[in-house]
Design a protein around this motif. Structure first.
Motif, short mmCIF file in Angstrom:
data_model
loop_
_atom_site.label_atom_id
_atom_site.label_comp_id
_atom_site.label_asym_id
_atom_site.label_seq_id
_atom_site.Cartn_x
_atom_site.Cartn_y
_atom_site.Cartn_z
N PRO A 133 0.85 -1.19 0.00
CA PRO A 133 0.00 0.00 0.00
C PRO A 133 0.89 1.25 0.00
CG PRO A 133 0.08 -0.95 2.19
CD PRO A 133 0.84 -1.87 1.29
N ARG A 134 0.26 2.38 -0.26
CA ARG A 134 0.99 3.66 -0.29
C ARG A 134 0.29 4.65 0.63
NH1 ARG A 134 1.04 5.65 -6.12
NH2 ARG A 134 2.25 7.30 -5.17
N PRO A 135 1.04 5.62 1.16
CA PRO A 135 0.42 6.62 2.01
C PRO A 135 -0.64 7.43 1.25
CG PRO A 135 2.81 6.71 2.21
CD PRO A 135 2.50 5.80 1.06
N LEU A 136 -1.70 7.76 1.94
CA LEU A 136 -2.79 8.54 1.36
C LEU A 136 -2.28 9.79 0.65
CD1 LEU A 136 -5.80 9.41 1.01
CD2 LEU A 136 -5.62 10.44 3.26
N LEU A 137 -1.40 10.53 1.30
CA LEU A 137 -0.92 11.78 0.69
C LEU A 137 -0.10 11.55 -0.57
CD1 LEU A 137 -0.14 13.99 3.82
CD2 LEU A 137 -2.20 13.95 2.38
N ASP A 138 0.54 10.39 -0.70
CA ASP A 138 1.25 10.07 -1.94
C ASP A 138 0.26 9.87 -3.09
OD1 ASP A 138 3.52 10.16 -0.37
OD2 ASP A 138 4.15 8.10 -0.79
N TRP A 139 -0.79 9.09 -2.84
CA TRP A 139 -1.83 8.91 -3.86
C TRP A 139 -2.41 10.26 -4.25
CZ3 TRP A 139 -2.07 4.55 -6.36
CH2 TRP A 139 -1.88 3.32 -5.72
N HIS A 140 -2.73 11.07 -3.26
CA HIS A 140 -3.36 12.36 -3.48
C HIS A 140 -2.45 13.28 -4.30
CE1 HIS A 140 -4.72 16.45 -2.37
NE2 HIS A 140 -5.90 15.91 -2.58
N ALA A 141 -1.19 13.39 -3.92
CA ALA A 141 -0.26 14.27 -4.62
C ALA A 141 -0.09 13.83 -6.08
CB ALA A 141 1.10 14.29 -3.92
N GLU A 142 -0.06 12.54 -6.31
CA GLU A 142 0.09 12.02 -7.67
C GLU A 142 -1.13 12.36 -8.53
OE1 GLU A 142 -0.05 7.59 -9.13
OE2 GLU A 142 1.92 8.03 -8.24
N ALA A 143 -2.30 12.41 -7.91
CA ALA A 143 -3.54 12.67 -8.65
C ALA A 143 -3.78 14.16 -8.91
CB ALA A 143 -4.73 12.08 -7.90
N LEU A 144 -3.14 15.03 -8.12
CA LEU A 144 -3.36 16.47 -8.30
C LEU A 144 -2.83 16.92 -9.67
CD1 LEU A 144 -2.38 17.95 -4.83
CD2 LEU A 144 -4.66 17.89 -5.85
N PRO A 145 -3.57 17.82 -10.30
CA PRO A 145 -3.08 18.33 -11.59
C PRO A 145 -1.75 19.07 -11.41
CG PRO A 145 -5.30 19.17 -11.09
CD PRO A 145 -4.82 18.41 -9.90
N ARG A 146 -0.88 18.92 -12.38
CA ARG A 146 0.41 19.60 -12.36
C ARG A 146 0.19 21.05 -12.75
NH1 ARG A 146 2.95 15.81 -9.87
NH2 ARG A 146 3.29 13.87 -10.97
N GLU A 147 0.89 21.94 -12.08
CA GLU A 147 0.76 23.37 -12.40
C GLU A 147 1.78 23.79 -13.41
OE1 GLU A 147 0.64 25.79 -8.93
OE2 GLU A 147 -0.85 24.52 -7.99
#
Length: 159
Positions: A145-159
């Motif tokens: 499994p991966r940390p929640l914040l890793d999944w979240h950061a990966e899914a956020l649109p790149r600026e």
């Protein structure tokens, strides 16, 4: 369990996912129900303290199906400036995805749990094995499994 316990043709036909993904998500909900039942004798103060991930330096680790469920059923919230769980509501006290919260959140990974002296370790371990197997069906290469914040950061649109 019999195959019919897991399969629902109406749900499998939903747009946005493969039949295999939908079956795994249905099984994931069953795992969550078992976790909820195992922890029914326990309670927490519902303070949202455990959701303050930057403060506690702890966060739930999610298998792929857990992240997939969140991503499918809820809009992706922005990262929080305070480092708290992105799914924590604006008041900082309630989970905005409570019905779909990850396994780690269901099994009270904070010290303020109240209830019987011994937690249901055998049940939790069996359910964790089921989560791993569900994940392997969709992402065989994902070995942990991966940390929640890793999944979240990966899914956020790149600026």
């Amino acid at each position: 369990m019999r195959g019919a316990d897991w399969e629902d043709e109406d749900e499998a036909a939903r747009p946005g996912g493969t039949h295999a993904e939908e079956r795994v998500l249905k099984e994931l909900r069953t795992v969550y129900q078992h976790a909820d039942a195992a922890y029914a004798p326990y309670s927490c103060p519902a303070s949202g303290e455990c959701c303050q991930l930057a403060v506690t330096r702890r966060q739930p680790w999610l298998w792929w199906p857990e992240w997939l469920l969140l991503a499918r059923r809820h809009p992706l919230p922005p990262a929080r400036a305070d480092g708290a769980c992105p799914y924590l509501d604006a008041t900082g006290r309630r989970c905005s995805v409570y019905a779909d919260r990850p396994f780690g959140c269901r099994t009270f990974f904070c010290e303020r749990i109240q209830g019987p002296a011994r937690q249901p370790a055998e049940t939790v371990n069996a359910l964790l094995v089921r989560l791993e197997r569900l994940s392997e069906r969709l992402r065989p290469a994902l070995k942990a499994p991966r940390p929640l914040l890793d999944w979240h950061a990966e899914a956020l649109p790149r600026e």
